[in-house]
Design a protein around this motif. Structure first.
Motif, PDB file in Angstrom:
ATOM      1  N   VAL A   1       0.831  -1.205   0.000  1.00 16.66           N
ATOM      2  CA  VAL A   1       0.000   0.000   0.000  1.00 16.66           C
ATOM      3  C   VAL A   1       0.867   1.258   0.000  1.00 16.66           C
ATOM      4  O   VAL A   1       0.670   2.162  -0.814  1.00 16.66           O
ATOM      5  N   PHE A   2       1.878   1.280   0.898  1.00 10.80           N
ATOM      6  CA  PHE A   2       2.716   2.480   1.034  1.00 10.80           C
ATOM      7  C   PHE A   2       3.516   2.761  -0.238  1.00 10.80           C
ATOM      8  O   PHE A   2       3.800   3.917  -0.544  1.00 10.80           O
TER       9      PHE A   2
ATOM     10  N   TYR B   1      -0.815   5.390  -4.715  1.00  9.71           N
ATOM     11  CA  TYR B   1      -1.661   6.131  -3.781  1.00  9.71           C
ATOM     12  C   TYR B   1      -0.956   6.393  -2.463  1.00  9.71           C
ATOM     13  O   TYR B   1      -1.472   7.092  -1.598  1.00  9.71           O
ATOM     14  N   GLY B   2       0.223   5.808  -2.287  1.00 10.38           N
ATOM     15  CA  GLY B   2       1.000   5.990  -1.063  1.00 10.38           C
ATOM     16  C   GLY B   2       1.743   7.312  -1.008  1.00 10.38           C
ATOM     17  O   GLY B   2       2.302   7.678   0.012  1.00 10.38           O
TER      18      GLY B   2
ATOM     19  N   ASN C   1       2.484   9.772   2.001  1.00  9.49           N
ATOM     20  CA  ASN C   1       1.352  10.245   2.805  1.00  9.49           C
ATOM     21  C   ASN C   1       1.698  10.421   4.278  1.00  9.49           C
ATOM     22  O   ASN C   1       1.070  11.220   4.973  1.00  9.49           O
TER      23      ASN C   1
ATOM     24  N   ILE D   1       2.808  15.823  10.151  1.00  9.86           N
ATOM     25  CA  ILE D   1       2.525  17.253  10.323  1.00  9.86           C
ATOM     26  C   ILE D   1       1.118  17.432  10.917  1.00  9.86           C
ATOM     27  O   ILE D   1       0.918  18.200  11.863  1.00  9.86           O
TER      28      ILE D   1
ATOM     29  N   TYR E   1      -0.861  15.330  12.764  1.00  5.78           N
ATOM     30  CA  TYR E   1      -1.016  14.967  14.185  1.00  5.78           C
ATOM     31  C   TYR E   1      -0.260  15.934  15.094  1.00  5.78           C
ATOM     32  O   TYR E   1      -0.691  16.181  16.219  1.00  5.78           O
TER      33      TYR E   1
ATOM     34  N   LEU F   1      -9.204   7.218   1.727  1.00  8.70           N
ATOM     35  CA  LEU F   1      -8.098   6.248   1.788  1.00  8.70           C
ATOM     36  C   LEU F   1      -8.617   4.825   1.992  1.00  8.70           C
ATOM     37  O   LEU F   1      -8.099   3.878   1.410  1.00  8.70           O
TER      38      LEU F   1
ATOM     39  N   LEU G   1      -7.031  -1.146  -4.188  1.00  8.16           N
ATOM     40  CA  LEU G   1      -5.841  -1.969  -3.933  1.00  8.16           C
ATOM     41  C   LEU G   1      -6.203  -3.379  -3.442  1.00  8.16           C
ATOM     42  O   LEU G   1      -5.345  -4.253  -3.410  1.00  8.16           O
TER      43      LEU G   1
ATOM     44  N   CYS H   1      -2.894   1.489   8.276  1.00  8.29           N
ATOM     45  CA  CYS H   1      -3.840   2.458   7.713  1.00  8.29           C
ATOM     46  C   CYS H   1      -5.142   2.478   8.504  1.00  8.29           C
ATOM     47  O   CYS H   1      -5.607   3.552   8.920  1.00  8.29           O
TER      48      CYS H   1
ATOM     49  N   THR I   1      -4.964   4.241  11.698  1.00  6.97           N
ATOM     50  CA  THR I   1      -5.010   5.711  11.627  1.00  6.97           C
ATOM     51  C   THR I   1      -6.451   6.205  11.470  1.00  6.97           C
ATOM     52  O   THR I   1      -6.794   7.256  11.992  1.00  6.97           O
ATOM     53  N   TYR I   2      -7.315   5.416  10.787  1.00  8.25           N
ATOM     54  CA  TYR I   2      -8.718   5.845  10.646  1.00  8.25           C
ATOM     55  C   TYR I   2      -9.399   5.834  12.012  1.00  8.25           C
ATOM     56  O   TYR I   2     -10.198   6.728  12.328  1.00  8.25           O
TER      57      TYR I   2
ATOM     58  N   ASN J   1      -8.133   8.819  13.993  1.00  4.73           N
ATOM     59  CA  ASN J   1      -8.799  10.041  13.524  1.00  4.73           C
ATOM     60  C   ASN J   1     -10.213  10.143  14.076  1.00  4.73           C
ATOM     61  O   ASN J   1     -10.637  11.221  14.501  1.00  4.73           O
TER      62      ASN J   1
HETATM   63  C1  LIG Z   1      -0.254   7.402   7.732  1.00  7.74           C
HETATM   64  C2  LIG Z   1      -1.522   7.978   7.246  1.00  7.74           C
HETATM   65  C3  LIG Z   1      -2.465   7.282   6.545  1.00  7.74           C
HETATM   66  C4  LIG Z   1      -2.354   5.842   6.105  1.00  7.74           C
HETATM   67  C5  LIG Z   1      -2.291   5.682   4.611  1.00  7.74           C
HETATM   68  O1  LIG Z   1      -1.798   6.789   3.976  1.00  7.74           O
HETATM   69  C6  LIG Z   1      -1.051   5.659   3.910  1.00  7.74           C
HETATM   70  C7  LIG Z   1       0.198   5.697   4.663  1.00  7.74           C
HETATM   71  C8  LIG Z   1      -1.038   5.129   2.525  1.00  7.74           C
HETATM   72  O2  LIG Z   1       0.006   5.009   1.954  1.00  7.74           O
HETATM   73  C9  LIG Z   1      -2.275   4.686   1.867  1.00  7.74           C
HETATM   74  C10 LIG Z   1      -2.282   4.335   0.519  1.00  7.74           C
HETATM   75  C11 LIG Z   1      -3.449   3.878  -0.089  1.00  7.74           C
HETATM   76  C12 LIG Z   1      -4.616   3.789   0.641  1.00  7.74           C
HETATM   77  C13 LIG Z   1      -4.619   4.143   1.985  1.00  7.74           C
HETATM   78  C14 LIG Z   1      -3.450   4.620   2.598  1.00  7.74           C
HETATM   79  C15 LIG Z   1      -3.477   5.033   3.993  1.00  7.74           C
HETATM   80  O3  LIG Z   1      -4.468   4.851   4.685  1.00  7.74           O
HETATM   81  C16 LIG Z   1      -1.687   9.382   7.657  1.00  7.74           C
HETATM   82  C17 LIG Z   1      -2.954  10.051   7.171  1.00  7.74           C
HETATM   83  C18 LIG Z   1      -3.546  10.782   8.320  1.00  7.74           C
HETATM   84  C19 LIG Z   1      -4.668  11.696   7.981  1.00  7.74           C
HETATM   85  C20 LIG Z   1      -5.847  11.049   7.288  1.00  7.74           C
HETATM   86  C21 LIG Z   1      -4.118  12.861   7.234  1.00  7.74           C
HETATM   87  C22 LIG Z   1      -5.065  14.001   7.194  1.00  7.74           C
HETATM   88  C23 LIG Z   1      -4.592  14.951   6.160  1.00  7.74           C
HETATM   89  C24 LIG Z   1      -5.173  16.305   6.312  1.00  7.74           C
HETATM   90  C25 LIG Z   1      -6.672  16.368   6.105  1.00  7.74           C
HETATM   91  C26 LIG Z   1      -4.462  17.197   5.353  1.00  7.74           C
HETATM   92  C27 LIG Z   1      -3.840  18.299   6.117  1.00  7.74           C
HETATM   93  C28 LIG Z   1      -2.419  18.506   5.733  1.00  7.74           C
HETATM   94  C29 LIG Z   1      -1.587  18.983   6.909  1.00  7.74           C
HETATM   95  C30 LIG Z   1      -0.195  19.266   6.433  1.00  7.74           C
HETATM   96  C31 LIG Z   1      -2.189  20.188   7.598  1.00  7.74           C
END
Ligand SMILES: C/C(=C\C[C@@]12O[C@]1(C)C(=O)c1ccccc1C2=O)CCC[C@H](C)CCC[C@H](C)CCCC(C)C
Length: 173
Positions: free
Chosen positions: A60-61, A65-66, A86, A92, A94, A126, A134, A141, A144-145, A148
């Motif tokens: 995934v990473f 889409y990563g 991502n 940033i 969190y 995501l 995917l 992932c 993290t949901y 959030n």
């Molecule tokens: C590790 C993480 C999310 C996990 C993941 O993203 C990963 C790693 C990824 O590669 C991926 C690929 C394909 C499908 C799903 C995924 C994911 O699930 C962090 C997000 C956290 C949160 C959802 C971010 C919120 C973003 C703000 C709304 C934007 C603000 C920007 C800031 C700089 C202020």
């Protein structure tokens, strides 16, 4: 205990839980970044969260889409310097939520609530990519949901408690 005392105690509890959740969020993002970098430099690297073919986080990473949430790359080009993993906006994000939690003003709490509210739409997007595009289950992932969502619930409680606190202190003055 008085009403204002109860509010103050609840706010302290919320603050603690939100700090814990933000630290988990940062830790998950740093781990995701570590896995992505390791996999990129060594195709044979197997991460702890790579459990099977369809339960693989590194797949995934390292997918398209990563990086840049799969959006920045398709607009600016996959090789654009802004097209970062991502996990970097994750770290940033969190950190910003954590800092906003240390500010006791109602305004900070409202900004925090809005950012967290938006992050759940990012989670939905995501999760959609993860499941329907995917066809993968990524433990990091999904965690993290959950983080959030729990942070959002805390932020809503924090704003209502602060609002009650400020309207009480106006009444009593
Ligand atoms: C590790 C993480 C999310 C996990 C993941 O993203 C990963 C790693 C990824 O590669 C991926 C690929 C394909 C499908 C799903 C995924 C994911 O699930 C962090 C997000 C956290 C949160 C959802 C971010 C919120 C973003 C703000 C709304 C934007 C603000 C920007 C800031 C700089 C202020």
């Amino acid at each position: 205990m008085s009403k204002s005392g109860k509010n103050a105690a609840f706010l302290q509890k919320l603050r603690l839980w939100m700090i814990i959740l933000c630290v988990i969020g940062v830790a998950l993002s740093i781990y995701a970044l570590y896995v992505e970098i390791s996999k990129e430099s060594d195709q044979n690297y197997r991460a702890m969260c790579d459990i099977s073919e369809s339960i693989s986080c590194s797949r995934v990473f390292t997918s398209r889409y990563g990086r840049g949430f799969g959006i920045i790359g398709s607009i600016l080009g996959e090789d654009h310097p802004l097209n970062q993993p991502n996990s970097i906006p994750g770290i940033i994000f969190y950190s910003i939520v954590l800092i906003l939690g240390e500010n006791t003003s109602l305004t900070a709490a409202k900004i925090q609530k809005s950012l967290l509210f938006i992050s759940n739409f990012m989670s939905l997007y995501l999760a959609y990519l993860l499941y329907y595009v995917l066809h993968d289950f990524c433990v990091v992932c999904v965690s993290t949901y959950v983080v959030n969502f729990l942070l959002t619930v805390c932020a809503f409680w924090r704003v209502s408690t602060l609002q009650a606190k400020y309207s009480d202190s106006k009444k009593n003055s």
